[in-house]
Design a protein around this motif. Structure first.
Motif, PDB file in Angstrom:
ATOM      1  N   LEU A   1       0.808  -1.212   0.000  1.00 51.81           N
ATOM      2  CA  LEU A   1       0.000   0.000   0.000  1.00 51.81           C
ATOM      3  C   LEU A   1       0.844   1.265   0.000  1.00 51.81           C
ATOM      4  CD1 LEU A   1      -2.803  -1.023   2.524  1.00 51.81           C
ATOM      5  CD2 LEU A   1      -3.007  -0.834   0.044  1.00 51.81           C
ATOM      6  N   LYS A   2       1.970   1.236   0.714  1.00 56.98           N
ATOM      7  CA  LYS A   2       2.777   2.447   0.872  1.00 56.98           C
ATOM      8  C   LYS A   2       3.845   2.618  -0.200  1.00 56.98           C
ATOM      9  CE  LYS A   2       2.232   2.592   5.917  1.00 56.98           C
ATOM     10  NZ  LYS A   2       2.944   2.537   7.224  1.00 56.98           N
ATOM     11  N   ASP A   3       4.356   1.518  -0.731  1.00 56.40           N
ATOM     12  CA  ASP A   3       5.516   1.593  -1.618  1.00 56.40           C
ATOM     13  C   ASP A   3       5.166   1.545  -3.108  1.00 56.40           C
ATOM     14  OD1 ASP A   3       7.118   1.708   0.627  1.00 56.40           O
ATOM     15  OD2 ASP A   3       7.426  -0.461   0.699  1.00 56.40           O
ATOM     16  N   LEU A   4       3.895   1.344  -3.412  1.00 56.58           N
ATOM     17  CA  LEU A   4       3.466   1.307  -4.807  1.00 56.58           C
ATOM     18  C   LEU A   4       2.201   2.159  -4.973  1.00 56.58           C
ATOM     19  CD1 LEU A   4       3.934  -2.520  -5.441  1.00 56.58           C
ATOM     20  CD2 LEU A   4       5.253  -0.695  -6.550  1.00 56.58           C
ATOM     21  N   ASP A   5       2.164   2.960  -6.011  1.00 58.55           N
ATOM     22  CA  ASP A   5       0.997   3.803  -6.289  1.00 58.55           C
ATOM     23  C   ASP A   5       0.134   3.146  -7.375  1.00 58.55           C
ATOM     24  OD1 ASP A   5       1.748   5.716  -4.474  1.00 58.55           O
ATOM     25  OD2 ASP A   5       2.621   7.073  -5.966  1.00 58.55           O
TER      26      ASP A   5
ATOM     27  N   PRO B   1       6.164   2.947  -8.802  1.00 61.50           N
ATOM     28  CA  PRO B   1       6.837   3.252  -7.530  1.00 61.50           C
ATOM     29  C   PRO B   1       6.155   4.423  -6.843  1.00 61.50           C
ATOM     30  CG  PRO B   1       8.455   2.931  -9.282  1.00 61.50           C
ATOM     31  CD  PRO B   1       7.102   2.968  -9.941  1.00 61.50           C
ATOM     32  N   ALA B   2       5.985   4.338  -5.542  1.00 61.47           N
ATOM     33  CA  ALA B   2       5.345   5.423  -4.790  1.00 61.47           C
ATOM     34  C   ALA B   2       6.068   6.741  -5.038  1.00 61.47           C
ATOM     35  CB  ALA B   2       5.341   5.094  -3.301  1.00 61.47           C
TER      36      ALA B   2
ATOM     37  N   VAL C   1       1.891   9.745 -14.232  1.00 61.49           N
ATOM     38  CA  VAL C   1       0.970   8.608 -14.101  1.00 61.49           C
ATOM     39  C   VAL C   1      -0.226   8.803 -15.032  1.00 61.49           C
ATOM     40  CG1 VAL C   1      -0.656   7.455 -12.544  1.00 61.49           C
ATOM     41  CG2 VAL C   1       1.647   8.017 -11.755  1.00 61.49           C
ATOM     42  N   ALA C   2      -0.765  10.015 -15.059  1.00 61.26           N
ATOM     43  CA  ALA C   2      -1.936  10.295 -15.897  1.00 61.26           C
ATOM     44  C   ALA C   2      -1.616  10.105 -17.371  1.00 61.26           C
ATOM     45  CB  ALA C   2      -2.431  11.717 -15.637  1.00 61.26           C
TER      46      ALA C   2
ATOM     47  N   GLY D   1      -9.079   4.511 -13.559  1.00 61.46           N
ATOM     48  CA  GLY D   1      -8.023   5.367 -13.056  1.00 61.46           C
ATOM     49  C   GLY D   1      -7.485   4.882 -11.718  1.00 61.46           C
ATOM     50  N   PRO D   2      -6.516   5.623 -11.153  1.00 64.57           N
ATOM     51  CA  PRO D   2      -5.869   5.222  -9.895  1.00 64.57           C
ATOM     52  C   PRO D   2      -6.828   5.075  -8.718  1.00 64.57           C
ATOM     53  CG  PRO D   2      -4.576   6.908 -10.996  1.00 64.57           C
ATOM     54  CD  PRO D   2      -5.870   6.804 -11.754  1.00 64.57           C
ATOM     55  N   ASP D   3      -7.787   5.977  -8.582  1.00 64.42           N
ATOM     56  CA  ASP D   3      -8.689   5.933  -7.434  1.00 64.42           C
ATOM     57  C   ASP D   3      -9.510   4.643  -7.417  1.00 64.42           C
ATOM     58  OD1 ASP D   3      -7.761   8.353  -6.575  1.00 64.42           O
ATOM     59  OD2 ASP D   3      -9.433   9.512  -7.396  1.00 64.42           O
ATOM     60  N   GLU D   4      -9.995   4.241  -8.589  1.00 64.77           N
ATOM     61  CA  GLU D   4     -10.782   3.005  -8.664  1.00 64.77           C
ATOM     62  C   GLU D   4      -9.925   1.794  -8.308  1.00 64.77           C
ATOM     63  OE1 GLU D   4     -12.747   5.978 -11.406  1.00 64.77           O
ATOM     64  OE2 GLU D   4     -10.686   5.355 -10.959  1.00 64.77           O
ATOM     65  N   LEU D   5      -8.681   1.774  -8.797  1.00 64.57           N
ATOM     66  CA  LEU D   5      -7.798   0.647  -8.463  1.00 64.57           C
ATOM     67  C   LEU D   5      -7.468   0.644  -6.979  1.00 64.57           C
ATOM     68  CD1 LEU D   5      -6.042  -1.772  -9.038  1.00 64.57           C
ATOM     69  CD2 LEU D   5      -4.235  -0.221  -9.850  1.00 64.57           C
TER      70      LEU D   5
END
Length: 325
Positions: free
Chosen positions: A113-117, A258-259, A266-267, A298-302
């Motif tokens: 959770l912390k080390d990967l976005d 990577p976080a 990313v976008a 997108g990122p939020d859904e994942l």
């Protein structure tokens, strides 16, 4: 020289910290882009990465390579990405094991959770419980009843210990108060070989692994694990329809970085990747060959989906004392 208003100064103060990230996004990509597939060549994760590779190169104007870093259910490759520089040149494609590993492998050298976005939830696909045509099983009710009557439970094969198929059948056994005897294989190839040979009564795997054999009639489907029936298997009932409301266990594929990778980078990568997967020929390959329901979120859904998967399957691992081997 124009005088800045108070509102202008406030806006400038807000935007100032974003300037470096925006600048990096505008100059990115500035080198070779590496996609880490944390499984051997030939699997679904590797196939997705290589399917997207040429279109990403065309869209981003950069060299894109796929690097296979297999081991420990995908955690070896994930660890390499977690420790990589957050510069937009390293990306991780994962399978559903990514949500299971934190509870199955308690000594992982990184925090999922912390080390990967999160970047993108590519898509999902149901698993299918199948049997060899020589077996008498045709419904889930028959399988459950046999499990109650047979000493040690009905044997079933999966792609490995702690796999989603293993966890789904463990959860089903608890809800149905029946017995199953797990036979773990080292991947889909060995599992399918024994399933086709009739050496294991039941097998469970992603529909992508089983599709060709279901079409050929060499394996018979009993039930699927999606929330709804897959379009490619309209005659096969779900577990939820078969007496277990709310039961759902779907294979899934996603992308992480990577976080700290800049949000604009990313976008841009996500936009290019979504475009690649939505190309008509690629989309057809995904939906027909890989049997994946394309989502490209997108990122939020994942982030939300990944957290829920970690909770569901982490509980199954802990409550049933499941070990990696």
């Amino acid at each position: 020289m124009p005088t800045l208003t108070r509102r202008g100064l406030a806006a400038a103060a807000i935007l100032a910290p974003l300037a470096p990230a925006v600048a990096r996004a505008q100059s990115w990509p500035s080198g070779t882009i590496r996609i880490v597939a944390p499984f051997p060549p030939g699997g679904s994760v590797d196939a997705l990465a290589r399917l997207a590779q040429p279109m990403l190169e065309r869209s981003l104007g950069a060299t894109v390579i796929v690097e296979n870093r297999a081991g420990a259910g995908g955690s070896v490759g994930a660890n390499a990405v977690a420790k990589a520089a957050p510069d937009g040149n390293t990306w991780l494609f994962v399978f559903d094991t990514h949500a299971v590993n934190p509870s199955l492998l308690p000594n992982m050298p990184f925090d999922s959770l912390k080390d990967l976005d999160p970047v993108m939830l590519i898509g999902t696909a149901p698993m299918v419980l199948v049997t060899h045509p020589s077996q008498s099983y045709r419904t889930l009710a028959e399988v459950i009843q046999a499990g109650k009557e047979r000493a040690g439970g009905v044997p079933y094969g999966t792609i490995g210990n702690g796999s989603l198929g293993h966890l789904a059948m463990t959860l089903l056994a608890r809800r149905a108060a029946t017995g199953f005897n797990h036979i773990p294989y080292r991947g889909g190839g060995p599992l399918i070989n024994d399933a086709l040979g009739g050496h294991v009564p039941l097998s469970i795997a992603s529909v992508a692994v089983l599709a060709a054999h279901l079409t050929a009639g060499t394996l018979r489907p009993i039930v699927q694990t999606g929330a709804q029936r897959a379009a490619t298997l309209p005659e096969v009932p779900t577990v939820a329809e078969s007496g277990f409301p709310g039961f759902e266990a779907e294979a899934w594929w996603g992308v992480f970085a990577p976080a700290g990778t800049p949000a604009p980078v990313v976008a841009r990568f996500r936009e290019a990747l979504a475009g690649a997967f939505r190309e008509p020929a690629t989309a057809k390959q995904l939906t027909e060959t890989q049997q994946i329901k394309l989502l490209a979120t997108g990122p939020d859904e994942l982030r939300t989906f990944f957290a829920s998967q970690m909770k569901i399957w982490g509980d199954v691992v802990r409550e049933n004392s499941i070990k990696a081997s």
